[in-house]
Structure formats: C-alpha cells, structure tokens
Design a protein around this motif. Structure first.
Motif, PDB file in Angstrom:
ATOM      1  N   GLY A  83      64.212 -38.240 -49.005  1.00 41.80           N
ATOM      2  CA  GLY A  83      63.545 -39.031 -47.992  1.00 41.80           C
ATOM      3  C   GLY A  83      62.055 -39.154 -48.230  1.00 41.80           C
ATOM      4  N   CYS A  84      61.441 -38.070 -48.679  1.00 36.03           N
ATOM      5  CA  CYS A  84      59.989 -38.060 -48.702  1.00 36.03           C
ATOM      6  C   CYS A  84      59.380 -38.717 -49.925  1.00 36.03           C
ATOM      7  N   GLY A  85      60.108 -38.722 -50.999  1.00 34.53           N
ATOM      8  CA  GLY A  85      59.521 -39.250 -52.235  1.00 34.53           C
ATOM      9  C   GLY A  85      59.117 -40.696 -52.100  1.00 34.53           C
ATOM     10  N   ASP A  86      57.903 -40.916 -51.623  1.00 34.66           N
ATOM     11  CA  ASP A  86      57.492 -42.294 -51.331  1.00 34.66           C
ATOM     12  C   ASP A  86      56.598 -42.867 -52.426  1.00 34.66           C
ATOM     13  N   SER A 120      55.698 -44.767 -55.420  1.00 32.46           N
ATOM     14  CA  SER A 120      56.391 -45.789 -56.182  1.00 32.46           C
ATOM     15  C   SER A 120      55.634 -46.057 -57.472  1.00 32.46           C
ATOM     16  N   THR A 173      58.435 -54.844 -59.177  1.00 29.74           N
ATOM     17  CA  THR A 173      57.126 -54.246 -58.919  1.00 29.74           C
ATOM     18  C   THR A 173      56.484 -53.973 -60.250  1.00 29.74           C
ATOM     19  N   SER A 217      54.177 -56.821 -56.017  1.00 25.72           N
ATOM     20  CA  SER A 217      55.592 -56.775 -55.629  1.00 25.72           C
ATOM     21  C   SER A 217      56.090 -58.196 -55.389  1.00 25.72           C
ATOM     22  N   ASP A 257      62.345 -65.063 -47.691  1.00 22.41           N
ATOM     23  CA  ASP A 257      62.566 -64.628 -46.304  1.00 22.41           C
ATOM     24  C   ASP A 257      62.186 -63.166 -46.124  1.00 22.41           C
ATOM     25  N   ASP A 258      62.654 -62.382 -47.088  1.00 22.18           N
ATOM     26  CA  ASP A 258      62.480 -60.960 -47.053  1.00 22.18           C
ATOM     27  C   ASP A 258      61.008 -60.572 -47.012  1.00 22.18           C
ATOM     28  N   ASN A 286      59.460 -61.505 -43.611  1.00 23.14           N
ATOM     29  CA  ASN A 286      59.935 -60.616 -42.536  1.00 23.14           C
ATOM     30  C   ASN A 286      59.237 -59.268 -42.606  1.00 23.14           C
ATOM     31  N   LYS A 287      59.201 -58.725 -43.818  1.00 22.49           N
ATOM     32  CA  LYS A 287      58.646 -57.384 -43.963  1.00 22.49           C
ATOM     33  C   LYS A 287      57.144 -57.364 -43.724  1.00 22.49           C
ATOM     34  N   ILE A 308      56.554 -57.495 -39.933  1.00 23.58           N
ATOM     35  CA  ILE A 308      56.774 -56.199 -39.287  1.00 23.58           C
ATOM     36  C   ILE A 308      55.639 -55.234 -39.607  1.00 23.58           C
ATOM     37  N   GLN A 330      52.548 -56.158 -37.606  1.00 23.02           N
ATOM     38  CA  GLN A 330      52.643 -55.908 -36.171  1.00 23.02           C
ATOM     39  C   GLN A 330      52.626 -54.430 -35.841  1.00 23.02           C
ATOM     40  N   THR A 331      53.186 -53.616 -36.735  1.00 23.25           N
ATOM     41  CA  THR A 331      53.256 -52.198 -36.431  1.00 23.25           C
ATOM     42  C   THR A 331      52.059 -51.440 -36.979  1.00 23.25           C
ATOM     43  N   GLN A 343      51.399 -50.564 -40.027  1.00 27.67           N
ATOM     44  CA  GLN A 343      51.568 -49.700 -41.200  1.00 27.67           C
ATOM     45  C   GLN A 343      52.460 -50.331 -42.252  1.00 27.67           C
ATOM     46  N   THR A 348      62.936 -44.739 -46.414  1.00 27.48           N
ATOM     47  CA  THR A 348      63.422 -43.488 -46.997  1.00 27.48           C
ATOM     48  C   THR A 348      64.943 -43.542 -47.060  1.00 27.48           C
ATOM     49  N   SER A 392      66.757 -41.073 -46.233  1.00 28.77           N
ATOM     50  CA  SER A 392      67.234 -40.368 -45.040  1.00 28.77           C
ATOM     51  C   SER A 392      67.676 -41.368 -43.981  1.00 28.77           C
ATOM     52  N   SER A 409      61.067 -50.261 -55.719  1.00 27.00           N
ATOM     53  CA  SER A 409      61.476 -49.182 -56.618  1.00 27.00           C
ATOM     54  C   SER A 409      62.568 -48.328 -55.983  1.00 27.00           C
TER      55      SER A 409
END
Lengths: 298, 442, 278
Positions: free
Chosen positions: B19-22, B24, B31, B79, B84-85, B88-89, B92, B95-96, B98, C141, C143, C223
């Motif tokens: 989960g944590c391995g962010d 890239s 990319t 990237s 569309d993708d 959309n991303k 989001i 708006q958030t 982050q 993630t 998860s 990725s």
C-alpha cells in the motif's frame, strides 16, 4: 489471563469471525449507510456536504436519461436470461448424452471465453463489430450479400453486439452449472421412464427440467444480478461511457457518469440506491415465485 | 499463539508495504522522466497530458530551458493518460487539494469545468504579458475568466478544407473552383457519379461541421450571455445544408463518426471520402495515419454559404495550466510560458506537431513555413501557410462557456446521430437538444 | 439401436463442431491480428485475411523490447493477484471455520449478513467506498483494492459448506491432544481444506486478474496500473497504440490458458461451486 480468555472455547469463535465483522462494518455497512445519507445531500468530493432533502429523488424521477439507462439495463438483463438459460441447459443435456464424442474437449472449448477479461473480450468484440466493410462480422455478412451494418450506432444492432459478447463469455460457464446439476439426477429415473416407454423429449420435459430447477434458479439469480449491474462491457464496447444516443448507457454507467465524471456524488448515490432496491425486489420476487423459501422451510 | 500473531503481523505488513510504496519511477510509454541537460539540483515538475506528442514538444523545449537557465533547471515527469481518465482524475485532484501535477493539459471542451467557482489554477497574466502583442488574443480568451488567464494555448486550429486531388481529378473536378456550398454540392454529385466515392463526411460524434456553419454566419452555440441556443435559425440552416448534401450523396456518415478517429483515418486512407473540413492540426493526422495519401492532398479555404462570409473558425485546442498545488509556482509558470509562448516554442510547435502556432509572426517566416525538410510541407501539394495567411482575417471564435461541456455532450452523442443516422427532422432534433440541454443545466 | 446411436453421434458433432469453431473465432481473429501492424487493423478492420505479406513478428518484438509498460502492468497484476488471493483465502477460511465449528450467540445473524453481501451488487457501493478510501488516504494504493474484498462472501459460503462435511471428531480429537482452538484450525483443519482452496483460489484469481472497474477508479499512477487498466489506457485516439493493444491483449490470455489446461478440474470446481450446494 488475557491469553486464557482469548483461548477459551467461548471466545474463540468470535476471534475467528472477527475479520468478517470488521470488514462488513467498515466496507459494507458503513458505505451503504453513507450512501443512504448521501442521497439526501449535495456532495462533491473534497467539499462539505449540504442537506437537500428529497431533491435528488425528485430530480431522478424527472430524469429521462436515467429512465433510458434503466430501460437499457432491464432489456439487457431480460435478453441475457432468454439466451443464457435455455441454450446452455440444452447444450449441457446434449454434452451429457451417452453417445457424445469428445465431451471434455467441447466442455473446455465452451469454457475458454470465460478466461478472458472484459477488457480484452470487449476490445475484440468492438473491433469484430466494427462498421467497416472489412470488419469481421460485416465481411461474413458480405458473403451472403448483406450490406455492411453500423452495429455500434444503432440501438438494436448495438444490443446484438453486447449480447453476443455476453453469450460468448458466459455460455460455457452456464453449461458447466447445468452439467453439475445433471450429475445430481439419478440414472434410475431415466431408466424407469424408459421402461414406461417415455420418449427422449418426454424425459427431458418431465425429468430433466423439473430436477434442474435448483440450478436454474441459481443461474437466474446470478444472471439478474450481473445483468442489472452491467457496465464495463458497455464501457469497452463503445470505448467510453458515451455511446451514440446513449444506446449503451446502463444504470451503473449513469452512476459512474454522475459520480465520477461529474463529481456529483449525492445524486449518483441516489441512482445506486434505486438500483439496489430494484435488484432486491426482482430477486426476492423471483425467489418467492420459484418457491425456494417454501423448500427451505420444509 | 506466537505463530498466529506472527502470521497476522506478516500479512498486515505485506499489505502495508504494497500500500505504501508510492514512489513512482517507471519508464515507458505512459510515465517517463525527461531530464535533458538537467543537473543534480534540478527541480522535478509533474506534467499530465492526454496527447503523447505534446510530451515530445515539451522535451525539446526542456533541453533549451536547461541550457539557458543553469540555476533553475528542471526535470519533467510526463504522464500520458486517456482523455476522459486524465480529466476526471485532474478534476478530483484539484477539488480535493491533493495529488495534482504541477503542470497539466486541459482540453478546451473540458476547460470550463475547471473554471467553475474559484479555479484551482494559477493566474498566468504576468507571464503572458510580454508575449501578448504577437499572440492571437481569441485563443487566450478561451482559457480566461474575469480577466485572468489560466491556460496557455497550443495552436490556433484554423479550420481549412483538405481535398484528395487524385479522386477529384478522376471525376474531373478542380477543387480551386469550389467557393460556395453550392459549388461543393455540384462537385460532390459529379464525384459520386463518376467514382462512387463520397465528397465528404457527415459527422455524428463531433461538432466541427456545426461550428464551421455557425462561424460562417457569425453565430455560436450560445448567445452573448452564454445561454445555449442550439436551435437558432442559423444552426438549423447550417445543418439543413449538410443534410441536403447527405441526401444528394455528396457526404455520408463515416466509421468512427467523424474524421478525427482511427476508423475514419482508415476510410480516408483508402480514398472513400474525398475531402475533410477540419482544423489545421488535422494535417498531423494525415502525416501520421494516412501515409497512402502523401502528395495527393491539397489545402484550401472552406466553402461558404454566400461569397464573402468568413471561411474559418478556431477549432479544438488544449490549454496548459499551472495548478495551485505546484511545488514551485513561478518556475512552472516561467517554464510554461517559455515552452508555449516564445517564438522558439512556436516554431517548434509547427516543426514537431504540425500545428498553426498562436504566435502569428511564425506564419510570415518563410524559412520556417516553407522548409523543404519539414515532413508536413513535404506531404501536402500546396503550402499550408499560404492558405493560412489567405484566411487569416476570417477566423472566427467559437466561444467556450460554462454550458459548453453539456452542449457538446448532448449534440455529439444524440443530436447529430439522430439527424444523419436516423434521418430525423433537423428542426425537431435541434429543438429536442435545446430542451435536453436546458434540463441538464437546471 | 447401434445404427441410431451412430446417427445421433454424427448429428451432435454436426451441431457442436461449428459451434465450437464459432466460439474459437474471436481468439483466432485476435491471434491473427497480433501478427499484423496496428495500421492494418485500423485500415481494414479486424478480419480473417491470412495475408502473409503484412504479417510479421514485429509486434512481439516490440512487446518484449522493454520500450513500453506492458510487463510493469503484467507483474503488477501478478503481484496483486497473488497477495489478494492469499489473504482473501486465508481470512475467508478462518471466518468460515468460525461459522462451521462453533455454536455461538449471534451466529445466525452474522451468517445472514454474509448472505446479504452476496445479494448486494458491489457496483452500488462504488461511490461511498470511493469516498471512504479517499478519506482514509488510501487512494492510489493496492490496499484500497485488497481490503474491501478480504472477507469474500461467496468464498466464506463455499468454505463453510466444505467444512460442514468434515467430521467433528477431528476437532474433538485435537482438543483431547491438548491443542488450542487456533492450533486445531491451523494444524488440523487447514491441511484438509486443500481442494477447497484450489477451487476458490482459481475463482478468486480469475476475478482479481481480470478486475477493471474498482482498481481503475482508485489507481491513478501509471506505474501502478494493472494489466486490464493498462490495456484500456492504450485505447486512445491520441497515440497509435494498436500494435501493443492487440499483441498485449492476446498475450494476456496465454498464462491463464496454460493454468487452465494444467488445473482444469479446479477451474471447473471453482466456477460451479455456487451451483452445487453441499
């Protein structure tokens, strides 16, 4: 002390089912409840929600696009039932016949398509049903002198493409279900019927079909569930969520459009709840009608 | 006990690790990190786009930037995501607050959605100022709200006519004699009778042709206040002309629904359609996707309803923005202006992308526009810029307003299909579109 | 009698052979296309023309050249599938054991919850779940993909049915030997569940390997893309990606095919698990 407590026979079962309870609460019950809450709100991701009462529901009733999505999903579901129950049942009976040659081979071949992902299968079918003269289906039609058809631009022909994809992917799986069901019918029944002089058709009609009922109900239930929730097939077939005149728009597609594409989570949650209600009603009615409850009680 | 706990801990660790391995750091088609000439101290900027080629343009500009700005060097992490993708991303992420990149492309049709409320984009007024005199103002207007520029344009997108002269000649038609739609119709009938090919396409999934017809009559999809009027008399007139062309077998619907799709490239390439009225950037599609037509395509002004009407409009486009989440806002803005507004950048946009640059000084630079080594110059029969300079004063603006995304969605998925595929009455279809749009905007 | 049996056999073949060919047709078409340049596909559509002059191994060379993200996606998918299936099986089996081996307060109610999950289409929860994942900071993630599916209702259901068939004496014997409740589960029960694990493993693996919608919504970093997401991103009009799309699609079927041929029985057991109630 704690160890003894955790290891007692009374507590152990709760430890075993704890993961389920946690996941059920966090990832099912909470989202479901928050979905119900969101349906009374105007929610945008990253912004605080506002209460709007029944506005979302009122908007939904007036929404012709939602009606279209519902009609498409219902049509798709009904058509998949019409295709994917009688034919697999018949094929299963034939494959199961004593004089069938290469039973295992045919079973495997029918099952192959179920191994492909929707992305791959959808892409292949999109290209096959292309509108060019040289596209696979049109070139086959050409042999019979039929003019090229713009499959993915028309309502009926678009559904032909979608249903072909569904039939291709699920025929083999449903055949397997029915084969499994057939295994549970004792041979004596057929032998007894033969002695009484029953024809092959009569045996099929009066022994096979009634005794396959539990399997049929199972297939019916999962088909309704899958049909009403269909989305990715359409997404791949039209390479996006916007099909000409929205011929491929489904309920989940509309939920996705409102929630993800337009970031209108509140309204989309309302769409989801209505779908939940509809599937529940269909499934329960269907189960009640087919007498499953009665059988379970007995 | 211990084993049991160990097992659980291991599992949660495993899940956590994944989960944590962010971080890239992948290379490849989607990319890629561009670090041309960038030293150790370079700042990494993230750039999102939906057009792979835009990345290539940035790459060559990056090299020049790093040479000229040794103290402010940049690495660019590009990237490429589907249309569309990506939108959309980005929406989001903005708006958030982050996950947004430093720099991003936004297609003109989606741009109004990003200007709603308080735009989460940086004002570019200060970096635009020095270049203002040489740039086509209307292209900046597309990405402006209340006097603040939020996006930098890539091209003008002046619409022109592309004719397949091989087909026309075999039918005995000279494209130079086509001035009005009446001329076009006569020529088209001749082409259909002699060759069995269609003169052009009837578009069902894009508004190029409708924009073209409105621009000729000095109108738009919205009125001056930005209220949608897709059933205006001018719109009805324009589409009726197209419908009449379809009935006379001059134009026909195309696979893919409009010229700018892969299916349609194939149809054009095999010579099934003899012309396309498209924005200038469609040239690059010819060069990249229709190799068989090299040397056979001529460029001309688009036919008009009546002589003297403006022949063109600016079609399509991408506004590149700096988001509020940029690490180094000023650096991102300066680089963006450098990569899109300078004369160098504009020359490069023509050379690598084949677009009509927004800096019209380039249009007059013969050595650039007539460069014999340029693949776009080589491909076409006549020089694209000769036509461009000829129509220069007749390039109308089709506005981008908050209601544009809704208008486009309704007419491009439903209305044009009804008219050209289902033979629905033009007025009726447009009236329905108008009420559908009004309902959706409520 | 002999004669009519032979006739029947022939009639069945007359029905099934063409039907099988029809089912194999799309595979043949995509296999053929994987040897042709993408431009050919765009120009003439997906067809059955066996034109050797345009066919080559170029697409395969490109696939393995490393100049694309294909194998990043491939290994992401593989990793995700393995971890997801391993965790889901273990947790589902644990829960199922709790349901099958003990009587406890609230058991019926909890089991109804399991059945309820089976009746709610997951798609309905997409948006609230999406917001939840976002609020938990789990966007982008793995998860986010794994957690919601950990206690898989139909897998729990199947395991429970399977465990009901195991004699209770086994558990009692374990207690006599002084094993703890967890020891009995880990050392006595898990080993006898192997066939059930195989069937559910394959079913879950297929679901995970082919899953698109939810991963597509929560992953935004290229990725981290899985194979279905990656292939989907190739479908864009702004880059000529059909070469990779076609060869990549075809290639993605192959590993599953090999597995299928090797473990056919378990595939079929897994797929039909729901239909035959124990």
């Amino acid at each position: 002390m704690l160890k003894n407590f955790l290891y007692s026979q009374k507590v152990a079962p709760y430890v075993f089912v704890l993961p389920f309870v946690l996941i059920f609460l966090v990832f099912w019950l909470y989202p479901l409840a928050s979905s119900a809450e969101m349906s009374f709100q105007k929610v945008m991701l990253g912004q605080s929600a506002q209460w709007v009462g029944f506005d979302n529901y009122a908007k939904l009733i007036d929404d012709s696009m939602f009606l279209k999505a519902v009609m498409n999903s219902v049509t798709y579901t009904v058509m998949t039932l019409v295709i994917l129950i009688p034919f697999p049942m018949l094929f299963a009976v034939l494959i199961n016949a004593k004089f069938m040659w290469g039973r295992e081979l045919f079973k495997s071949v029918f099952f192959f398509p179920a191994l492909t992902s929707v992305v791959v299968a959808g892409t292949i079918f999109r290209l096959m049903f292309g509108e060019m003269e040289g596209s696979l289906i049109n070139s086959l039609l050409g042999i019979f002198g039929i003019e090229p058809v713009k499959f993915l631009k028309g309502h009926t022909t678009g559904f032909v493409a979608l249903l072909s994809l569904a039939a291709w992917r699920w025929m083999g799986v449903n055949i397997l279900y029915f084969l499994a069901g057939l295994k549970n019918i004792p041979d004596d029944y057929y032998e007894a019927a033969s002695i009484d002089g029953a024809s092959t058709f009569q045996k099929f009609r009066f022994i096979t079909i009634p005794l396959l009922k539990p399997t049929t109900i199972y297939v019916l239930t999962i088909s309704i569930y899958a049909g009403m929730a269909m989305f990715v097939e359409s997404l791949m077939m039209w390479n996006g969520n916007n099909s000409p005149q929205n011929i491929g728009l489904t309920i989940i597609g509309y939920l996705y459009r409102q929630g993800i594409e337009k970031n209108n989570l509140g309204f989309a949650a309302t769409v989801g709840l209505v779908l939940l209600l509809v599937t529940m009603i269909i499934n329960l009615t269907q189960l009640a009608l087919s007498g499953l409850f009665k059988k379970e009680d007995a | 006990m211990k084993k049991w706990l160990m097992g659980l801990t291991m599992m949660s660790l495993a899940a956590g690790l994944i989960g944590c391995g962010d971080n890239s750091s992948s290379t490849g088609a989607t990319t890629s990190v561009m670090d041309d000439g960038a030293g150790e101290t370079a700042t990494t900027l993230k750039y999102w786009t939906f057009v792979e080629l835009h990345g290539q343009h940035f790459q060559s500009m990056l090299k020049k930037w790093n040479e000229a700005n040794a103290d402010r060097q940049i690495k660019l992490e590009v990237s490429v995501m589907p249309y569309d993708d990506m939108h959309n991303k980005l929406s989001i992420a903005l708006q958030t607050g982050q996950g947004a990149p430093d720099i991003s492309d936004i297609e003109v049709g989606k741009f109004p959605d990003f200007l709603n409320g308080t735009p989460q984009l940086e004002s570019l007024n200060d970096v635009v100022e020095p270049h203002k005199a040489s740039i086509v103002q209307s292209r900046l207007d597309l990405y402006t709200k209340d006097g603040t520029v939020y996006g930098l344009p890539t091209h003008v997108g002046a619409a022109v006519a592309f004719y397949n002269t091989e087909i026309l000649e075999s039918a005995g038609v000279d494209y130079k004699s086509i001035v009005t739609w009446d001329d076009y119709k006569k020529a088209g009938i001749q082409v259909y009778e002699k060759t069995g090919n269609y003169m052009g396409t009837a578009d069902t999934s894009a508004g190029w042709q409708a924009s073209m017809m409105l621009a000729q009559q000095g109108k738009d999809f919205t009125d001056d206040a930005g209220t949608p009027i897709v059933n205006s008399p001018e719109m009805i007139k324009g589409l009726s002309i197209l419908k009449d062309l379809q009935k006379s077998n001059v134009i026909a619907t195309v696979a893919g629904g409009q010229p700018d799709t892969e299916e349609a490239y194939g149809e054009f390439n095999t010579g099934k359609y003899a012309s396309a009225m498209m924005p200038f950037w469609f040239m690059s599609r010819y060069v990249n996707y229709m190799p068989d037509l090299s040397g056979k395509i001529a460029i001309a002004p688009i036919p008009v309803i009546e002589k003297g009407m403006p022949t063109s409009y600016g079609g399509g486009g991408t506004g590149t923005v700096v988001t509020k989440q940029a690490k180094d806002v000023q650096l991102a803005k300066d680089f963006l202006a450098f990569a899109k507004l300078t004369l160098d950048a504009n020359i490069n946009i023509w050379n690598t992308l084949g677009f009509d640059p927004v800096n019209t000084e380039v249009w007059a630079m013969e050595d650039v526009t007539h460069n014999k080594d340029n693949k776009f110059v080589q491909y076409f029969q006549n020089n694209p810029f000769e036509v461009l300079n000829e129509i220069k004063d007749g390039i109308n603006l089709i506005k981008s307003t908050p209601s544009s995304p809704t208008i486009n969605n309704v007419i491009n998925t439903t209305t044009f299909n009804e008219i050209f595929e289902n033979d629905k009455d033009v007025t009726e279809a447009l009236n329905e579109a108008q009420s559908e749009i009004e309902q959706q905007l409520k | 009698m002999e004669r009519s049996a032979r006739l029947n056999k022939i009639l069945l073949l007359v029905l099934f052979v063409p039907l099988s060919l029809l089912i194999l047709l799309p595979f043949y078409a995509i296999a053929l296309a994987s040897f042709k340049p993408g431009k050919e596909l765009i120009r003439y559509g997906l067809n059955l023309k066996l034109d050797f002059s345009v066919m080559s191994l170029d697409n395969y060379a490109f696939l393995f050249s490393g100049n694309n993200d294909y194998f990043t996606w491939f290994f992401n998918s593989m990793l995700l599938t393995i971890v997801q299936v391993a965790l889901t099986l273990f947790i589902s089996a644990t829960v199922a054991y709790g349901f099958s081996a003990y009587e406890f307060k609230g058991k019926t109610f909890l089991f109804i919850c399991v059945l309820m999950i089976m009746m709610v289409p997951f798609e309905i929860l997409l948006l609230p779940l999406y917001r939840l994942i976002f609020n938990l900071g789990l966007m982008n993630t793995y998860s986010a993909i794994i957690l919601p599916g950990l206690a898989n209702a139909s897998t729990i259901f199947f395991f429970r049915q399977y465990l009901l068939g195991i004699p209770r004496e086994m558990i009692a014997a374990g207690r006599v030997d002084g094993a703890s409740e967890y020891g009995i589960y880990l050392r006595l029960i898990l080993p006898v569940m192997k066939p059930a694990f195989a069937a559910m493993g394959i079913l879950n693996a297929m679901g995970s390997w082919n899953n698109l919608l939810w991963p597509f919504m929560v992953l935004s970093n290229p990725s981290k893309f899985t194979l279905p997401i990656g292939l989907k991103t190739l479908l864009t009009p702004y880059g000529n990606n059909y070469d990779l799309l076609v060869v990549g699609s075809f290639f993605s079927i192959i590993p599953i095919f090999i597995l299928f041929v090797m473990f056919q029985k378990y595939f079929i057991d897994g797929m039909t698990a729901g239909a035959v109630k124990g």
